[in-house]
Design an enzyme around this catalytic site. Sequence first.
Site, PDB file in Angstrom:
ATOM      1  CD  GLN A 100      55.549   2.313 -21.484  1.00  0.00           C
ATOM      2  OE1 GLN A 100      54.994   1.269 -21.180  1.00  0.00           O
ATOM      3  NE2 GLN A 100      56.627   2.342 -22.233  1.00  0.00           N
ATOM      4  CG  HIS A 118      51.841   4.285 -17.079  1.00  0.00           C
ATOM      5  ND1 HIS A 118      52.776   3.326 -17.403  1.00  0.00           N
ATOM      6  CD2 HIS A 118      50.795   4.070 -17.920  1.00  0.00           C
ATOM      7  CE1 HIS A 118      52.323   2.577 -18.399  1.00  0.00           C
ATOM      8  NE2 HIS A 118      51.137   3.002 -18.727  1.00  0.00           N
ATOM      9  CB  CYS A 129      37.488  17.138  -4.173  1.00  0.00           C
ATOM     10  SG  CYS A 129      39.257  17.466  -4.034  1.00  0.00           S
ATOM     11  CB  SER A 188      59.613  -4.638 -21.754  1.00  0.00           C
ATOM     12  OG  SER A 188      58.519  -4.152 -21.010  1.00  0.00           O
TER      13      SER A 188
HETATM   14  P1  NAD Z   1      60.128  -2.520 -18.277  1.00  0.00           P
HETATM   15  O1  NAD Z   1      60.801  -2.606 -16.945  1.00  0.00           O
HETATM   16  O2  NAD Z   1      59.059  -3.479 -18.604  1.00  0.00           O
HETATM   17  O3  NAD Z   1      61.235  -2.630 -19.418  1.00  0.00           O
HETATM   18  C1  NAD Z   1      62.392  -1.890 -19.365  1.00  0.00           C
HETATM   19  C2  NAD Z   1      63.100  -2.009 -20.685  1.00  0.00           C
HETATM   20  O4  NAD Z   1      64.263  -1.198 -20.622  1.00  0.00           O
HETATM   21  C3  NAD Z   1      63.563  -3.427 -21.053  1.00  0.00           C
HETATM   22  O5  NAD Z   1      63.171  -3.722 -22.368  1.00  0.00           O
HETATM   23  C4  NAD Z   1      65.078  -3.349 -20.919  1.00  0.00           C
HETATM   24  O6  NAD Z   1      65.733  -4.188 -21.860  1.00  0.00           O
HETATM   25  C5  NAD Z   1      65.321  -1.902 -21.219  1.00  0.00           C
HETATM   26  N1  NAD Z   1      66.560  -1.354 -20.678  1.00  0.00           N
HETATM   27  C6  NAD Z   1      67.283  -1.761 -19.619  1.00  0.00           C
HETATM   28  N2  NAD Z   1      68.350  -0.975 -19.437  1.00  0.00           N
HETATM   29  C7  NAD Z   1      68.286  -0.043 -20.412  1.00  0.00           C
HETATM   30  C8  NAD Z   1      69.103   1.065 -20.757  1.00  0.00           C
HETATM   31  N3  NAD Z   1      70.194   1.363 -20.063  1.00  0.00           N
HETATM   32  N4  NAD Z   1      68.749   1.808 -21.836  1.00  0.00           N
HETATM   33  C9  NAD Z   1      67.642   1.515 -22.561  1.00  0.00           C
HETATM   34  N5  NAD Z   1      66.834   0.484 -22.269  1.00  0.00           N
HETATM   35  C10 NAD Z   1      67.150  -0.275 -21.201  1.00  0.00           C
HETATM   36  O7  NAD Z   1      59.642  -1.015 -18.424  1.00  0.00           O
HETATM   37  P2  NAD Z   1      58.414  -0.401 -19.212  1.00  0.00           P
HETATM   38  O8  NAD Z   1      58.324  -1.006 -20.559  1.00  0.00           O
HETATM   39  O9  NAD Z   1      58.563   1.072 -19.067  1.00  0.00           O
HETATM   40  O10 NAD Z   1      57.135  -0.867 -18.388  1.00  0.00           O
HETATM   41  C11 NAD Z   1      57.174  -0.845 -16.968  1.00  0.00           C
HETATM   42  C12 NAD Z   1      56.058  -0.085 -16.279  1.00  0.00           C
HETATM   43  O11 NAD Z   1      56.543   0.263 -14.973  1.00  0.00           O
HETATM   44  C13 NAD Z   1      55.694   1.198 -16.908  1.00  0.00           C
HETATM   45  O12 NAD Z   1      54.349   1.165 -16.976  1.00  0.00           O
HETATM   46  C14 NAD Z   1      56.149   2.315 -15.952  1.00  0.00           C
HETATM   47  O13 NAD Z   1      55.069   3.153 -15.627  1.00  0.00           O
HETATM   48  C15 NAD Z   1      56.526   1.650 -14.689  1.00  0.00           C
HETATM   49  N6  NAD Z   1      57.881   2.037 -14.182  1.00  0.00           N
HETATM   50  C16 NAD Z   1      58.340   3.319 -14.248  1.00  0.00           C
HETATM   51  C17 NAD Z   1      59.625   3.619 -13.808  1.00  0.00           C
HETATM   52  C18 NAD Z   1      60.122   5.032 -13.891  1.00  0.00           C
HETATM   53  O14 NAD Z   1      59.338   5.967 -13.802  1.00  0.00           O
HETATM   54  N7  NAD Z   1      61.427   5.231 -14.097  1.00  0.00           N
HETATM   55  C19 NAD Z   1      60.443   2.635 -13.302  1.00  0.00           C
HETATM   56  C20 NAD Z   1      59.938   1.319 -13.225  1.00  0.00           C
HETATM   57  C21 NAD Z   1      58.662   1.046 -13.676  1.00  0.00           C
END
Ligand code: NAD
Length: 248
Positions: A100, A118, A129, A188
Amino acid sequence: MSILEKLGITVNPKLRAVALTGAGISMESGVPIFRGRGSIWEIPEARRLASRAGPPWNTKETWEFYEWRRKLVSQCKPNVAHYTLAEMEGYFENFWLITQNVDGLHKKAGSKNILELHGNMWKGRCTKCGRVVELLETPLASLPPYCVCDYALRPHVVQFGEPIDRETLSQAFTAARQSELFFVIGTSGVVSPASQMPLLALENRAKVVEINPNPTALTPYMSLSIRGKAAEALPQFWKELLTSVDIS
Ligand code: NAD
């Protein structure tokens, strides 16, 4: 009891394996997550810039938010969890990485079979285009950047409420449905359709292993939940899986 006994599988290169990753896997690299403690919304500048971004997504204001994020991520490197997944791809004959994340760190770590649900913050898309172009430099020369057809590009990132690329989604669903071993790392589990994929894997009787420091919406369904940070727990778990070290 060993991990293998807990999971009831024999790990071998022929197992069809899939990993689904979310923002948490990049947390140790310095990329903030989206929800909860340590999230991007704890940063006032991110909140300010995000409040100005919006449809039609090809405006200077949207790109100012994305340039802020791109600059932040440009200073981040893949961590050992990203590298472990690249190693796993080398081990399994059939391995898909469904992410994601939009930060591009999996590719930097050497993963190849990546399905970016995503999109990718290092790409722009022309809504006139349809071209998708790589935009690797930051800062960009102009905000917004322009397509060769002279139309303003938007970030090639799926916004809330927008559909996921049909081909990517179909490949991800197929991989999930056919998987025998499925990892859920740093998500999450509240963003659909990504959150449905571990459940599809379970329907195929796959063993589904979650790695996350916190319980998630998916935890009740997991074959095994490992409470830990991806950069610590994943390489350790992978090593244990391969060597079948006793963890009880
Ligand atoms: P989320 O922010 O909803 O959840 C993050 C999860 O990671 C939580 O469950 C948390 O407990 C866990 N977490 C925190 N620290 C951690 C670690 N050190 N190791 C493992 N897990 C850890 O993220 P999501 O579920 O990916 O959904 C968020 C949306 O936001 C996605 O759709 C994504 O596209 C986007 N997003 C992407 C990025 C990126 O590209 N790095 C960053 C932020 C958001």
